[in-house]
Design a protein around this motif. Structure first.
Motif, short mmCIF file in Angstrom:
data_model
loop_
_atom_site.label_atom_id
_atom_site.label_comp_id
_atom_site.label_asym_id
_atom_site.label_seq_id
_atom_site.Cartn_x
_atom_site.Cartn_y
_atom_site.Cartn_z
N GLY A 66 26.68 4.11 -14.78
CA GLY A 66 27.34 2.96 -15.47
C GLY A 66 28.40 2.58 -14.41
N PRO A 67 29.55 3.42 -14.29
CA PRO A 67 30.65 3.15 -13.50
C PRO A 67 30.07 2.60 -11.92
CG PRO A 67 31.18 4.72 -14.61
CD PRO A 67 29.47 4.51 -14.92
N ALA A 68 29.13 3.56 -11.36
CA ALA A 68 28.48 2.81 -10.03
C ALA A 68 27.71 1.40 -9.92
CB ALA A 68 27.57 4.05 -9.62
N VAL A 69 27.14 1.33 -11.05
CA VAL A 69 26.43 0.01 -11.07
C VAL A 69 27.75 -1.19 -11.12
CG1 VAL A 69 25.05 -1.37 -12.39
CG2 VAL A 69 24.01 0.88 -11.67
N SER A 70 28.44 -0.69 -12.00
CA SER A 70 29.60 -1.83 -12.18
C SER A 70 30.48 -2.05 -10.81
CB SER A 70 30.70 -1.27 -13.26
OG SER A 70 31.81 -1.95 -13.31
N ALA A 71 30.58 -1.05 -10.13
CA ALA A 71 31.27 -1.23 -9.02
C ALA A 71 30.50 -1.91 -7.91
CB ALA A 71 31.78 0.05 -8.25
N ALA A 72 29.17 -1.72 -7.73
CA ALA A 72 28.13 -2.25 -7.05
C ALA A 72 28.18 -3.85 -7.37
CB ALA A 72 26.80 -1.54 -7.07
N LEU A 73 28.25 -4.31 -8.56
CA LEU A 73 28.05 -5.61 -9.07
C LEU A 73 29.38 -6.02 -8.67
CD1 LEU A 73 26.82 -5.08 -12.71
CD2 LEU A 73 25.67 -6.46 -11.18
N TYR A 74 30.56 -5.62 -8.60
CA TYR A 74 31.94 -6.20 -8.37
C TYR A 74 31.80 -6.21 -6.97
CZ TYR A 74 37.13 -6.67 -8.05
OH TYR A 74 38.11 -6.98 -7.80
N ALA A 75 31.21 -5.31 -6.16
CA ALA A 75 31.35 -5.46 -4.47
C ALA A 75 30.51 -6.52 -4.15
CB ALA A 75 30.94 -4.15 -3.98
N LEU A 76 29.42 -6.61 -4.68
CA LEU A 76 28.37 -7.65 -4.32
C LEU A 76 28.89 -9.18 -4.58
CD1 LEU A 76 25.06 -5.94 -5.06
CD2 LEU A 76 25.83 -6.16 -2.79
N LEU B 280 34.50 -8.11 6.66
CA LEU B 280 33.58 -7.23 5.97
C LEU B 280 34.47 -6.31 5.50
CD1 LEU B 280 30.25 -7.35 7.87
CD2 LEU B 280 30.65 -8.29 5.79
N ARG B 281 34.49 -5.74 4.06
CA ARG B 281 35.28 -4.85 3.67
C ARG B 281 34.43 -4.33 2.35
NH1 ARG B 281 41.01 -6.37 2.43
NH2 ARG B 281 39.82 -8.35 1.82
N PRO B 282 33.13 -4.08 2.47
CA PRO B 282 32.42 -3.86 1.15
C PRO B 282 32.81 -2.35 0.58
CG PRO B 282 30.95 -3.28 3.02
CD PRO B 282 32.23 -4.34 3.38
N ALA B 283 33.22 -1.59 1.31
CA ALA B 283 33.67 -0.17 0.78
C ALA B 283 34.81 -0.48 -0.01
CB ALA B 283 33.97 0.84 2.02
N ALA B 284 35.88 -1.15 0.55
CA ALA B 284 37.15 -1.42 -0.22
C ALA B 284 37.04 -2.07 -1.34
CB ALA B 284 37.94 -2.10 0.92
N VAL B 285 36.11 -3.03 -1.38
CA VAL B 285 35.80 -3.78 -2.67
C VAL B 285 35.26 -2.80 -3.66
CG1 VAL B 285 34.84 -5.95 -3.65
CG2 VAL B 285 35.68 -5.98 -1.27
N PHE B 286 34.13 -2.27 -3.13
CA PHE B 286 33.55 -1.26 -4.15
C PHE B 286 34.57 -0.34 -4.97
CE2 PHE B 286 31.31 2.59 -5.27
CZ PHE B 286 30.00 2.10 -5.80
N TRP B 287 35.35 0.35 -4.02
CA TRP B 287 36.25 1.43 -4.78
C TRP B 287 37.21 0.65 -5.61
CZ3 TRP B 287 34.36 5.75 -5.05
CH2 TRP B 287 33.61 6.24 -4.01
N ARG B 288 37.71 -0.60 -5.19
CA ARG B 288 38.85 -1.41 -6.01
C ARG B 288 37.87 -1.56 -7.53
NH1 ARG B 288 39.82 -5.38 -2.82
NH2 ARG B 288 38.62 -7.22 -3.66
N GLY B 289 36.60 -2.22 -7.09
CA GLY B 289 35.90 -2.21 -8.68
C GLY B 289 35.58 -1.20 -9.45
N TYR B 290 35.50 -0.02 -8.60
CA TYR B 290 35.19 1.19 -9.50
C TYR B 290 36.48 1.73 -10.26
CZ TYR B 290 33.09 5.84 -10.26
OH TYR B 290 32.54 6.81 -10.96
N ARG B 291 37.38 1.72 -9.50
CA ARG B 291 39.09 1.84 -10.28
C ARG B 291 39.28 0.99 -11.17
NH1 ARG B 291 40.42 2.66 -4.82
NH2 ARG B 291 41.61 0.73 -5.10
#
Length: 229
Positions: free
Chosen positions: A65-75, A85-96
């Motif tokens: 759940g948290p992983a998919v949520s972060a992926a949705l946020y990043a995409l 391009l900063r997909p990793a930074a956006v992913f971790w921001r969404g995760y937190r």
């Protein structure tokens, strides 16, 4: 300096550059999805496909759940430009950011689905009447589709949990196209798991999340227009 900026803008605006950027974003998000779901993915792959393992399967799915949520946020929030391009930074921001809200939705949904699955798998031992099978299946489908809507909403908006759940259930009826599309996507995911394995499904994670995001766009656009300032 202005010439350099102009060159960078042109370099990042072409169709090939955008295509390369999207592929890069999907690959990074896929790697981060695998990383964040690895604690559950490894035991899930090793578990036998037996009804007695259903509670363990639910426990293994907790990180999803948290992983998919972060992926949705990043995409959703990553701009497809090679110069930014900063997909990793956006992913971790969404995760937190989304972790507390996602867990308040994901954990109860898994509990509900586990209870339903165990009841159906052990119907005789649990003394579940045969006429309860269809209602339980319908409830399970409703919980799954509602959880998918809620996951998208809580990943992209800052609503209270009860408001997220109300909107998720509301759009099951108000946006039938989204509901049917999400159901088809989940059926495809189940088919991939049945024909292949959980590992195959995990390897297609970012593509499936992108498909979920595209499917839910009418709902997201309506929420942004009607329920946000």
């Amino acid at each position: 300096m202005s010439d350099t900026s102009q060159v960078r803008r042109q370099f990042g605006d072409g169709p090939l550059s955008r295509a390369a950027a999207r592929i890069h974003i999907l690959l990074v998000v896929e790697l981060l999805l695998l990383l964040t779901t690895l604690p559950g993915l490894v035991p899930l792959v090793l578990l036998g496909r037996d009804a007695s393992n259903l509670p363990l399967v639910a426990a293994c799915l907790l990180p999803v759940g948290p992983a998919v949520s972060a992926a949705l946020y990043a995409l959703r929030h990553q701009r497809p430009e090679l110069t930014d391009l900063r997909p990793a930074a956006v992913f971790w921001r969404g995760y937190r950011t989304n972790l507390p809200g996602v867990l308040r939705i994901w954990v109860p949904a898994l509990l509900w689905l586990t209870v339903i699955a165990v009841s159906l798998a052990h119907r005789v031992a649990a003394a579940v009447p045969s006429w309860w099978v269809a209602p339980l299946v319908l409830v399970g489908v409703g919980v799954t589709l509602g959880a998918a809507n809620a996951l998208v909403i809580t990943s992209l908006f800052a609503f209270r949990t009860r408001d997220v759940l109300r909107l998720a259930l509301h759009f099951l009826v108000r946006a039938p196209g989204v509901t049917v599309g999400t159901a088809a996507l989940l059926a495809a995911a189940a088919g991939i798991t049945a024909v292949g394995s959980d590992a195959v499904l995990a390897m297609l994670g970012s593509v499936l999340v992108l498909a979920l995001l595209r499917t839910a766009e009418p709902m997201v656009d309506t929420i942004r227009k009607d329920f946000t300032a």
